[in-house]
Design a protein around this motif. Structure first.
Motif, PDB file in Angstrom:
ATOM      1  N   ASP A  81       0.853  -1.206   0.000  1.00 55.77           N
ATOM      2  CA  ASP A  81       0.000   0.000   0.000  1.00 55.77           C
ATOM      3  C   ASP A  81       0.887   1.254   0.000  1.00 55.77           C
ATOM      4  N   SER A  82       1.716   1.403   1.021  1.00 46.44           N
ATOM      5  CA  SER A  82       2.605   2.567   1.110  1.00 46.44           C
ATOM      6  C   SER A  82       3.825   2.153   1.929  1.00 46.44           C
ATOM      7  N   THR A  83       4.998   2.491   1.447  1.00 45.66           N
ATOM      8  CA  THR A  83       6.202   2.125   2.206  1.00 45.66           C
ATOM      9  C   THR A  83       6.218   2.837   3.562  1.00 45.66           C
ATOM     10  N   THR A  84       5.608   4.025   3.616  1.00 46.46           N
ATOM     11  CA  THR A  84       5.575   4.759   4.881  1.00 46.46           C
ATOM     12  C   THR A  84       4.633   4.072   5.874  1.00 46.46           C
ATOM     13  N   ALA A  85       3.491   3.605   5.376  1.00 48.93           N
ATOM     14  CA  ALA A  85       2.567   2.883   6.265  1.00 48.93           C
ATOM     15  C   ALA A  85       3.258   1.630   6.813  1.00 48.93           C
ATOM     16  N   GLU A 108       5.979  -0.970  -6.415  1.00 47.55           N
ATOM     17  CA  GLU A 108       4.672  -0.340  -6.649  1.00 47.55           C
ATOM     18  C   GLU A 108       4.010  -0.045  -5.316  1.00 47.55           C
ATOM     19  N   GLN A 109       3.388   1.129  -5.213  1.00 44.98           N
ATOM     20  CA  GLN A 109       2.568   1.443  -4.046  1.00 44.98           C
ATOM     21  C   GLN A 109       1.126   1.581  -4.533  1.00 44.98           C
ATOM     22  N   THR A 110       0.218   0.879  -3.865  1.00 46.30           N
ATOM     23  CA  THR A 110      -1.188   0.976  -4.297  1.00 46.30           C
ATOM     24  C   THR A 110      -1.894   2.152  -3.614  1.00 46.30           C
ATOM     25  N   ALA A 111      -1.293   2.691  -2.550  1.00 40.03           N
ATOM     26  CA  ALA A 111      -1.883   3.861  -1.875  1.00 40.03           C
ATOM     27  C   ALA A 111      -0.742   4.773  -1.412  1.00 40.03           C
ATOM     28  N   GLY A 112       0.113   5.151  -2.375  1.00 38.74           N
ATOM     29  CA  GLY A 112       1.245   6.032  -2.054  1.00 38.74           C
ATOM     30  C   GLY A 112       0.735   7.388  -1.563  1.00 38.74           C
ATOM     31  N   ARG A 113       1.352   7.874  -0.513  1.00 40.68           N
ATOM     32  CA  ARG A 113       0.878   9.130   0.090  1.00 40.68           C
ATOM     33  C   ARG A 113       1.768  10.292  -0.280  1.00 40.68           C
ATOM     34  N   GLY A 114       1.135  11.419  -0.602  1.00 45.95           N
ATOM     35  CA  GLY A 114       1.876  12.645  -0.843  1.00 45.95           C
ATOM     36  C   GLY A 114       1.608  13.653   0.259  1.00 45.95           C
ATOM     37  N   ARG A 115       2.157  14.824   0.105  1.00 48.49           N
ATOM     38  CA  ARG A 115       1.927  15.896   1.071  1.00 48.49           C
ATOM     39  C   ARG A 115       0.479  16.349   1.017  1.00 48.49           C
ATOM     40  N   LEU A 116       0.029  16.990   2.090  1.00 42.27           N
ATOM     41  CA  LEU A 116      -1.281  17.616   2.167  1.00 42.27           C
ATOM     42  C   LEU A 116      -2.408  16.650   1.792  1.00 42.27           C
ATOM     43  N   GLN A 133      -2.277  11.943  -3.112  1.00 42.51           N
ATOM     44  CA  GLN A 133      -1.724  10.637  -3.502  1.00 42.51           C
ATOM     45  C   GLN A 133      -0.339  10.846  -4.090  1.00 42.51           C
ATOM     46  N   TRP A 134       0.511   9.825  -4.006  1.00 37.21           N
ATOM     47  CA  TRP A 134       1.765   9.860  -4.769  1.00 37.21           C
ATOM     48  C   TRP A 134       1.655   8.791  -5.846  1.00 37.21           C
ATOM     49  N   VAL A 135       1.670   9.241  -7.099  1.00 37.76           N
ATOM     50  CA  VAL A 135       1.449   8.328  -8.221  1.00 37.76           C
ATOM     51  C   VAL A 135       2.788   8.036  -8.879  1.00 37.76           C
ATOM     52  N   THR A 184      10.564   4.422  -4.896  1.00 33.25           N
ATOM     53  CA  THR A 184       9.624   4.816  -3.833  1.00 33.25           C
ATOM     54  C   THR A 184      10.044   4.063  -2.573  1.00 33.25           C
ATOM     55  N   TYR A 185      10.498   4.805  -1.585  1.00 35.46           N
ATOM     56  CA  TYR A 185      10.972   4.132  -0.379  1.00 35.46           C
ATOM     57  C   TYR A 185      10.849   5.022   0.853  1.00 35.46           C
ATOM     58  N   SER A 186      10.927   4.362   1.997  1.00 33.34           N
ATOM     59  CA  SER A 186      10.877   5.079   3.277  1.00 33.34           C
ATOM     60  C   SER A 186      12.034   4.613   4.146  1.00 33.34           C
ATOM     61  N   LYS A 213      10.006  21.448 -13.051  1.00 36.49           N
ATOM     62  CA  LYS A 213       9.054  20.357 -12.820  1.00 36.49           C
ATOM     63  C   LYS A 213       9.558  19.450 -11.711  1.00 36.49           C
ATOM     64  N   LYS A 214       8.587  18.803 -11.039  1.00 38.16           N
ATOM     65  CA  LYS A 214       8.959  18.025  -9.853  1.00 38.16           C
ATOM     66  C   LYS A 214       9.520  16.656 -10.226  1.00 38.16           C
ATOM     67  N   VAL A 215      10.713  16.368  -9.726  1.00 37.71           N
ATOM     68  CA  VAL A 215      11.352  15.076  -9.982  1.00 37.71           C
ATOM     69  C   VAL A 215      11.353  14.219  -8.718  1.00 37.71           C
ATOM     70  N   CYS A 216      11.189  14.865  -7.571  1.00 40.80           N
ATOM     71  CA  CYS A 216      11.234  14.131  -6.293  1.00 40.80           C
ATOM     72  C   CYS A 216      10.365  14.812  -5.251  1.00 40.80           C
ATOM     73  N   GLY A 217       9.625  14.006  -4.518  1.00 46.70           N
ATOM     74  CA  GLY A 217       8.845  14.519  -3.387  1.00 46.70           C
ATOM     75  C   GLY A 217       9.289  13.810  -2.124  1.00 46.70           C
ATOM     76  N   ILE A 218       9.308  14.546  -1.041  1.00 45.33           N
ATOM     77  CA  ILE A 218       9.721  13.975   0.244  1.00 45.33           C
ATOM     78  C   ILE A 218       8.615  14.257   1.256  1.00 45.33           C
TER      79      ILE A 218
HETATM   80  C1  BTN Z   1       4.997  14.902  -1.925  1.00 49.26           C
HETATM   81  O1  BTN Z   1       3.776  15.024  -1.943  1.00 49.26           O
HETATM   82  O2  BTN Z   1       5.711  15.640  -2.573  1.00 49.26           O
HETATM   83  C2  BTN Z   1       5.653  13.830  -1.098  1.00 49.26           C
HETATM   84  C3  BTN Z   1       5.650  12.517  -1.798  1.00 49.26           C
HETATM   85  C4  BTN Z   1       6.309  11.405  -1.025  1.00 49.26           C
HETATM   86  C5  BTN Z   1       6.169  10.074  -1.743  1.00 49.26           C
HETATM   87  C6  BTN Z   1       6.912   8.974  -1.071  1.00 49.26           C
HETATM   88  S1  BTN Z   1       7.030   7.545  -2.091  1.00 49.26           S
HETATM   89  C7  BTN Z   1       7.640   6.610  -0.766  1.00 49.26           C
HETATM   90  C8  BTN Z   1       6.886   7.042   0.482  1.00 49.26           C
HETATM   91  N1  BTN Z   1       5.681   6.268   0.650  1.00 49.26           N
HETATM   92  C9  BTN Z   1       4.582   7.005   0.515  1.00 49.26           C
HETATM   93  O3  BTN Z   1       3.412   6.572   0.597  1.00 49.26           O
HETATM   94  N2  BTN Z   1       4.925   8.279   0.252  1.00 49.26           N
HETATM   95  C10 BTN Z   1       6.352   8.475   0.248  1.00 49.26           C
END
Ligand code: BTN
Length: 258
Positions: free
Chosen positions: A26-30, A50-58, A61-63, A71-73, A121-126
């Motif tokens: 689902d998400s490496t952070t979860a 692959e993350q099926t529910a990757g999380r982004g800021r605010l 989703q992180w696609v 994609t890692y934590s 353009k965004k290449v990386c999100g943290i």
């Molecule tokens: C953003 O919104 O810019 C932050 C994105 C962070 C994405 C990474 S991918 C690995 C880790 N697992 C998640 O579910 N989110 C972060």
């Protein structure tokens, strides 16, 4: 990307030495959160194709296309008070941007609070998530998504997202890049513990073209217009609007075009 392949390319002492690699999760952070609850060591890495529910800021989703990107934590257990935790994201943005410099066609730029951009353009999100134990920081989970080989993005991301492959026309070995990023993160980690916050902020500012420029900050429905003047010692963005200086801790910043 197997655990064995990842291990063979690690040049770190501790970061990534404990490693969980998934094909799909689902998400490496979860997943990292569950490992923290089980007492996972500092430097534990959770990575997925692959993350099926990757999380982004605010709450977004992180696609990321399966098998194309990183994609890692990473689980950190910094000896910092909760109010200093925003520095963890800034330190990470600096370390990742510096590691990506070796692969990118132009110098990566940091966009507050912790995006890394190539040619606008965004290449990386943290995304860092803090787990507290009472008023003590138990762990910070550093979630990092780096777009490497994906060249097709969903329509809504076409104009705002990019990847190393999209900017260079080349494909990259993701494991090599993972090794470089983890090495930089490990090398620079001690800066968080040696009162070097000012030097982290200086490096971050050096990588950010935004300071001194007119910007718009979107905070939910609210838009703040002003000039991005500085980063405060706690990592907040300082915006001059009219006669006052606002200290912002969250939001989406874009450059204003007069
Ligand atoms: C953003 O919104 O810019 C932050 C994105 C962070 C994405 C990474 S991918 C690995 C880790 N697992 C998640 O579910 N989110 C972060």
């Amino acid at each position: 990307m197997t655990e064995v392949e990842i291990r063979e390319n690690l040049r770190t002492d501790t970061f990534g030495k404990t490693l969980f690699a998934y094909d799909s999760i689902d998400s490496t952070t979860a997943q990292a959160k569950k490992l923290v609850a089980d007492g996972a060591a500092e430097g534990t890495l959770v990575i997925a194709e692959e993350q099926t529910a990757g999380r982004g800021r605010l709450g977004r989703q992180w696609v990321s296309a399966k098998g194309m990107n990183l994609t890692y934590s990473l689980i950190l257990r910094p000896a910092l008070p909760p109010q200093s935790v925003p520095m963890v994201s800034l330190y990470a943005a600096v370390a990742v941007a510096q590691a990506l410099t070796a692969y990118a066609p132009v110098k990566p730029a940091c966009k507050w609070p912790n995006d890394i951009m190539l040619k606008g353009k965004k290449v990386c999100g943290i995304l860092s998530e803090t787990l507290l134990n009472g008023d003590r920081v138990d762990a910070v989970i550093l979630g990092i998504g780096i777009n490497i080989n994906q060249t097709d993005f969903p329509d809504e991301l076409q104009s705002t997202a990019t990847s190393l492959a999209r900017e260079t026309g080349k494909r990259f070995d993701r494991i090599t890049i993972l090794g470089s990023v983890l090495l930089q993160l490990e090398k620079q980690y001690r800066r968080l513990h040696t009162s070097s916050f000012d030097s982290i902020i200086e490096d971050w500012k050096e990588l950010s073209p935004m300071l001194g420029k007119p910007v718009q900050v979107h905070q939910n429905e609210k838009i703040i217009k002003g000039t991005a003047i500085d980063i405060a010692s706690d990592g907040a963005l300082l915006i001059q609007t009219g006669g006052e200086v606002l200290k912002l801790y969250a939001g989406d910043v874009t450059l204003s075009h007069p």
